[in-house]
Design an enzyme around this catalytic site. Structure first.
Site, PDB file in Angstrom:
ATOM      1  N   TYR A  76      -0.607 -11.386   2.891  1.00  0.00           N
ATOM      2  CA  TYR A  76       0.608 -11.495   3.606  1.00  0.00           C
ATOM      3  C   TYR A  76       0.818 -10.408   4.535  1.00  0.00           C
ATOM      4  O   TYR A  76       0.982  -9.208   3.849  1.00  0.00           O
ATOM      5  CB  TYR A  76       1.831 -11.946   2.714  1.00  0.00           C
ATOM      6  CG  TYR A  76       3.025 -12.297   3.573  1.00  0.00           C
ATOM      7  CD1 TYR A  76       3.096 -13.247   4.438  1.00  0.00           C
ATOM      8  CD2 TYR A  76       4.002 -11.428   3.628  1.00  0.00           C
ATOM      9  CE1 TYR A  76       4.301 -13.366   5.297  1.00  0.00           C
ATOM     10  CE2 TYR A  76       5.226 -11.496   4.342  1.00  0.00           C
ATOM     11  CZ  TYR A  76       5.265 -12.706   5.291  1.00  0.00           C
ATOM     12  OH  TYR A  76       6.692 -12.647   5.963  1.00  0.00           O
ATOM     13  N   ASP A 129      -2.726  -2.060   4.934  1.00  0.00           N
ATOM     14  CA  ASP A 129      -1.577  -2.681   4.989  1.00  0.00           C
ATOM     15  C   ASP A 129      -0.851  -2.240   3.376  1.00  0.00           C
ATOM     16  O   ASP A 129      -1.071  -2.826   2.707  1.00  0.00           O
ATOM     17  CB  ASP A 129      -1.224  -4.257   5.008  1.00  0.00           C
ATOM     18  CG  ASP A 129       0.052  -4.705   5.078  1.00  0.00           C
ATOM     19  OD1 ASP A 129       1.054  -3.759   4.772  1.00  0.00           O
ATOM     20  OD2 ASP A 129       0.370  -5.976   5.298  1.00  0.00           O
ATOM     21  N   LYS A 154       9.022  -0.667   3.113  1.00  0.00           N
ATOM     22  CA  LYS A 154       9.597  -0.795   1.663  1.00  0.00           C
ATOM     23  C   LYS A 154      10.165   0.901   1.450  1.00  0.00           C
ATOM     24  O   LYS A 154      11.205   1.120   1.499  1.00  0.00           O
ATOM     25  CB  LYS A 154       8.734  -1.259   0.834  1.00  0.00           C
ATOM     26  CG  LYS A 154       8.607  -2.870   1.104  1.00  0.00           C
ATOM     27  CD  LYS A 154       7.678  -3.512   0.073  1.00  0.00           C
ATOM     28  CE  LYS A 154       7.369  -4.957   0.342  1.00  0.00           C
ATOM     29  NZ  LYS A 154       8.669  -5.853   0.667  1.00  0.00           N
TER      30      LYS A 154
END
Length: 426
Positions: free
Chosen positions: A142, A237, A265
């Site tokens: 994702y 990623d 994050k």
């Protein structure tokens, strides 16, 4: 009726599905979500006053635990001067310099507001830099909810069994080529056929959106090799893995050098933030230095940069990771021992400070197809059993968990005691 259920009912009247991000709705495990009133250290407390040992950590950012004093002080100090300027600040430079210091493959970095924004922008940049349109991603990985990336996606999309979302035009997805994660033969076959059309590979170096699935030996190196041979760019990623699996991210842990990296994050310390960075010659193509347009009103927001810089300073201290990595291993191995004792087939994986658990009789979980074969009904029972015991895990068998600096030995032991009790009910 408890307060969380009352709030969920109220939320459903004004917010689609009652939540602002799908996996929070507990659709993957049943029941209704706990509404959180506050968090501190390794704990979250819901609106009914029940306290939980938290292994979600806001889905990864809270590596220092909740409300760490240094981060709160930095945010308060920044907020007192104003919450947003829409103009450059010195703190943006400091955060960019810190990221570049810690991640050697990044020579320049652009701050944005989310992981989705980072990956979307990195792909636009890769297409511009190569003059090609096709991108390669892996099933179950994702990379945010941009149209071109909602193809065989993981995370909430996997939980709901929607490999590509309605509303995504065929044209937006036609240049997205998908492969099974960890399949080097399929990778080489695709590049032999279409390598000259491919702008970039984008990959989670440790897949965290189909559970926690580790790269097999040689997989990441094979990505680098086919990119070098074809002229495609390699985008790691690291929105989830960045500063989670190691100080320099997965690329440091596995010794792989990408052309571009996306982050999020941890670099925001719990505030909304994202970033993408990489080779100087590529990054200098971004406006206003170059022709590739990308902008954002709140990019480099002073609160987010303050929180991020305070977090990166803390995790840069010598020896910071050693005890957390050890406790993460202790947690996963301890849960495994208790499930073994109860005769429950399973696989547990951990790397750095992140982990995952699959209820399965398979010998390994290496890709999304194998993750999907796990016993997700048993995971539901496990999740609710642990929740009742006061342990807050991700409400989906397709999500990773996280250990923070404030999960001490006593909390790990409490968690393992709870796991032993729940294992006997499975």
């Amino acid at each position: 009726m408890n307060r969380s259920l009352e709030l969920f009912s109220a939320a459903a009247r004004v917010i689609p599905g009652g939540v602002n991000s799908p996996v929070r709705a507990f659709k993957g495990v049943g029941g209704s979500p706990r509404f959180i009133a506050e968090a501190s250290g390794a704990f979250v407390t819901d609106v009914d006053g029940k306290r939980y040992i938290d292994y979600v950590g806001s889905w990864g950012p809270m590596i220092l635990g909740h409300a760490p004093q240094s981060v709160i002080a930095a945010v308060q100090q920044a907020a007192a001067k104003g919450t947003s300027y829409g103009a450059p600040t010195e703190a943006e430079i400091q955060l960019a310099e810190k990221i570049i210091e810690l991640v050697p493959s990044i020579e320049m970095v652009r701050l944005v507001n989310s992981g989705t924004e980072a990956t979307m922008s990195a792909l636009r940049l890769a297409r511009a830099a190569t003059g090609r349109d096709a991108i390669v991603k892996f099933e179950g990985c994702y990379h945010g909810h941009a149209d071109a990336l909602l193809v065989a996606a993981g995370s909430g999309a996997a939980t709901f069994g929607v490999p590509s979302s309605p509303g995504v035009p065929e044209g937006a997805a036609k240049d997205t080529l998908t492969l099974p994660y960890n399949d080097i033969d399929a990778l080489k076959a695709l590049f032999a056929q279409r390598g000259g059309e491919i702008a970039a590979i984008i990959v989670e170096p440790v897949a965290g959106n189909m559970g926690c699935v580790l790269p097999q030996p040689g997989f990441l190196q094979a990505l680098r090799e086919v990119c070098d041979q074809s002229g495609a760019l390699l985008i790691l990623d690291e929105v989830m893995t960045g500063f989670r699996v190691a100080l320099g991210g997965a690329q440091a842990l596995y010794d792989i050098k990408p052309d571009l990296t996306t982050l999020g994050k941890v670099i925001g310390g719990g505030l909304p933030v994202g970033a993408y960075g990489g080779r100087r010659d590529i990054m200098e193509q971004i406006s206003p230095a170059g022709p590739v347009y990308q902008a954002g009103t709140l990019s480099g927001n002073p609160l987010a940069t303050a929180a991020g810089l305070a977090t990166l300073e803390a995790i840069s201290q010598p020896g910071f990771y050693d005890p957390i990595v050890a406790r993460c291993a202790q947690l996963v191995e301890g849960i495994g021992q208790r499930l073994d004792a109860a005769g429950i087939p399973h696989l547990g994986y951990h790397v750095g400070t992140m982990f995952g658990l699959f209820f399965t009789e398979q010998s390994a979980v290496r890709n999304f197809s194998e993750a999907a074969k796990a016993d997700h009904e048993r995971f539901k029972t496990w999740f609710h059993g642990m929740l009742d015991e006061g342990v807050y895990l991700a409400p989906s068998g397709y999500e990773a968990g996280f250990v923070s600096a404030v999960h001490d030995d006593d909390l790990i032991e409490q968690t393992l005691a709870a796991a032993e009790r729940v294992a006997k009910t499975l």
